[in-house]
Write an enzyme that holds these catalytic residues in place. Sequence first.
Site, PDB file in Angstrom:
ATOM      1  N   THR A 122      22.910  -2.642  80.225  1.00  0.00           N
ATOM      2  CA  THR A 122      22.167  -3.551  79.352  1.00  0.00           C
ATOM      3  C   THR A 122      20.700  -3.162  79.465  1.00  0.00           C
ATOM      4  O   THR A 122      20.111  -3.285  80.543  1.00  0.00           O
ATOM      5  CB  THR A 122      22.335  -5.011  79.812  1.00  0.00           C
ATOM      6  N   LYS A 138      24.091  -7.741  72.251  1.00  0.00           N
ATOM      7  CA  LYS A 138      24.238  -8.209  73.641  1.00  0.00           C
ATOM      8  C   LYS A 138      23.152  -9.245  73.995  1.00  0.00           C
ATOM      9  O   LYS A 138      23.448 -10.302  74.563  1.00  0.00           O
ATOM     10  CB  LYS A 138      24.136  -6.997  74.574  1.00  0.00           C
ATOM     11  N   LYS A 146      17.188 -11.343  83.536  1.00  0.00           N
ATOM     12  CA  LYS A 146      16.904 -10.008  82.968  1.00  0.00           C
ATOM     13  C   LYS A 146      17.225  -9.995  81.469  1.00  0.00           C
ATOM     14  O   LYS A 146      16.423  -9.564  80.645  1.00  0.00           O
ATOM     15  CB  LYS A 146      17.746  -8.957  83.704  1.00  0.00           C
TER      16      LYS A 146
END
Length: 294
Positions: A93, A168, A243
């Site tokens: 990611t 995402k 994050k």
Amino acid sequence: MTAIAFIGLGNMGGPMAANLVKAGHKVSGFDLAPASLEAAAKAGVGIGASAAEIAAAADVIVTMLPAGKHVIAVLTDILPRVKKGALVIDSSTIDFDNARKAHAMAAERGCLFVDAPVSGGTGGAGAGTLTFMCGGDAEAFAAAGPYLENMGKRVVHCGGAGAGQAAKICNNMILGATMIATAEAFALGEKLGLTAQSLFDVVSTSSGQSWSTTSYCPVAGPVPAAPSNHGYKPGFASALMLKDLRLSQEAAAGAGAATPMGALATQIYAMHNAAGGAGADFSGIIRMLRGKGE
Ligand code: NAD
């Protein structure tokens, strides 16, 4: 059988590489952490001396690394030695800008590239049930499909370069916000005298329903597999949630999008993590909302 190089054999990459071995591929792996190498070797992954060495011998290269800077550093290292026409899949990611940069670097070398971040966590990585969100052109996506299917149960082509990362971070921005809202509601319910089970029975079949309640209830009891029943052991650590929320805010600033709920969720997780919650599962945010700390 395809020669695959797998770089980044951590909590996610280790079991993903093991599933490629199970699917019959010849998988070579590399990681900076000796413990990750040892675990991967036990799962049948051949261990290489460096990322560049295993990438040079591979037709498919998969990276599963912490963040954008690691992906760019590894690509800078390996691409000069990678076979022209090889397929590179980055399942980390990472931020949207570095994802697009990675596509450009691979194209310059004559490689196919797909950004393919995942949802499903370490459980999904082990069980081979991950969802892959993919960005890249049709040729690269078609080439990556069979390998992604070896590691997951759902593979979605979201669009061109960076589209997988875009999907995402949008998904996880929803998840962060709904988990906070769900935890707030369960903490309020406790104060009003409701049992967790009664509130769950209502919410899970009513308009307040979301994955944060039905699959991952932040209060122990209603969903036995949820981290709330296991001392909030991750699962999906709060550090990783923060994050991803920060990536969503970076992307929103770059795109000029208004995401006030995402911004607030980012601040709430930052507070939670600064107070000691970073290593716990992200559903553990309920402990801060109850005012009881970690
Ligand atoms: P991790 O920290 O367990 O694994 C990352 C691995 O990369 C480590 O073993 C580290 O040693 C290795 N590494 C770092 N730099 C390297 C380099 N230059 N060369 C080789 N290896 C290097 O992290 P993870 O939980 O496996 O997550 C990997 C990615 O997947 C992250 O981007 C994360 O955001 C994403 N992700 C994680 C989860 C989860 O539940 N853990 C879920 C979805 C997505």
